[in-house]
Design an enzyme around this catalytic site. Sequence first.
Site, PDB file in Angstrom:
ATOM      1  N   SER A 233      30.333 -23.854  97.569  1.00 26.95           N
ATOM      2  CA  SER A 233      29.458 -22.802  98.074  1.00 26.95           C
ATOM      3  C   SER A 233      28.698 -22.130  96.922  1.00 26.95           C
ATOM      4  CB  SER A 233      30.287 -21.806  98.887  1.00 26.95           C
ATOM      5  OG  SER A 233      29.468 -20.970  99.670  1.00 26.95           O
TER       6      SER A 233
ATOM      7  N   ASP B  64      28.820 -26.928 109.490  1.00 28.25           N
ATOM      8  CA  ASP B  64      28.846 -25.674 108.732  1.00 28.25           C
ATOM      9  C   ASP B  64      27.879 -24.670 109.375  1.00 28.25           C
ATOM     10  OD1 ASP B  64      28.801 -23.634 106.817  1.00 28.25           O
ATOM     11  OD2 ASP B  64      28.936 -25.040 105.144  1.00 28.25           O
TER      12      ASP B  64
ATOM     13  N   HIS C 265      32.522 -24.679 107.055  1.00 26.03           N
ATOM     14  CA  HIS C 265      32.340 -24.256 105.664  1.00 26.03           C
ATOM     15  C   HIS C 265      33.710 -24.308 104.983  1.00 26.03           C
ATOM     16  CE1 HIS C 265      29.815 -22.621 102.548  1.00 26.03           C
ATOM     17  NE2 HIS C 265      30.672 -21.646 102.319  1.00 26.03           N
TER      18      HIS C 265
END
Length: 228
Positions: free
Chosen positions: A120, A172, A204
């Site tokens: 991320s 996601d 995610h």
Amino acid sequence: MAMEALHLVKQTGKACTGSVIFLHGSGDTGQGFLNWVKFLMGSDFGLPHINFYFPTAPLRPYTPLGGSTSNVWFDRYNITPDVPEHIQTLESIGQEMKGLIGKVADSGVPLNRIVIGGFSMGGALALHTAYRFSPGLAGAFALSSFLNNNSVLYSNVKTRDTPLYMCHGDRDTLVPISWGQNTFQDLTKLGIKGEFTPIKNTLHEIKQKEIEDLFRWIEKVLPPVENK
């Protein structure tokens, strides 16, 4: 703001000839990310010739949380590629990353034997680091990550020779896969070569096969070398 705790998983063999820096996502810590990787890979994960570093981001105000403090690498105006980057905090952490990489290099591992990557927000910082702040690294990876549409990286690429590995969950909802795909396409248009893999039925998060495939890629770009 300086980085916080740094966790190290040392090589399991006789000598270290490569290093990997793992950068956690927003709100996490180096220890938390290390625990996640251990859970997926097994508690005794490691490679005979590679040291693994898990740094912790500075505790700083984070705009998407209403200004509350969190362990984040840099600030964002919003979690979307449509806004400008927060240049001040991005440049500041870039200097911190250069310092960390310098320390790894001083330990005897040259730049072309260091890989940087993350999940991320950590993956976004890894891209800035590999292609802008510290050119000459062995590889860069970004898991479920994206760059802003007008990222300063796109106009300041310092190297195109560092191979790139990106993967992204196809379900996601926090960071849609299209954001990651667009980032990968924009980087490849600049001459950066790599691969992008969608991870099926994944939100995610990181899945076991995803991290196993990543480690195979790491072994490919950081193969064992004879200790001289």
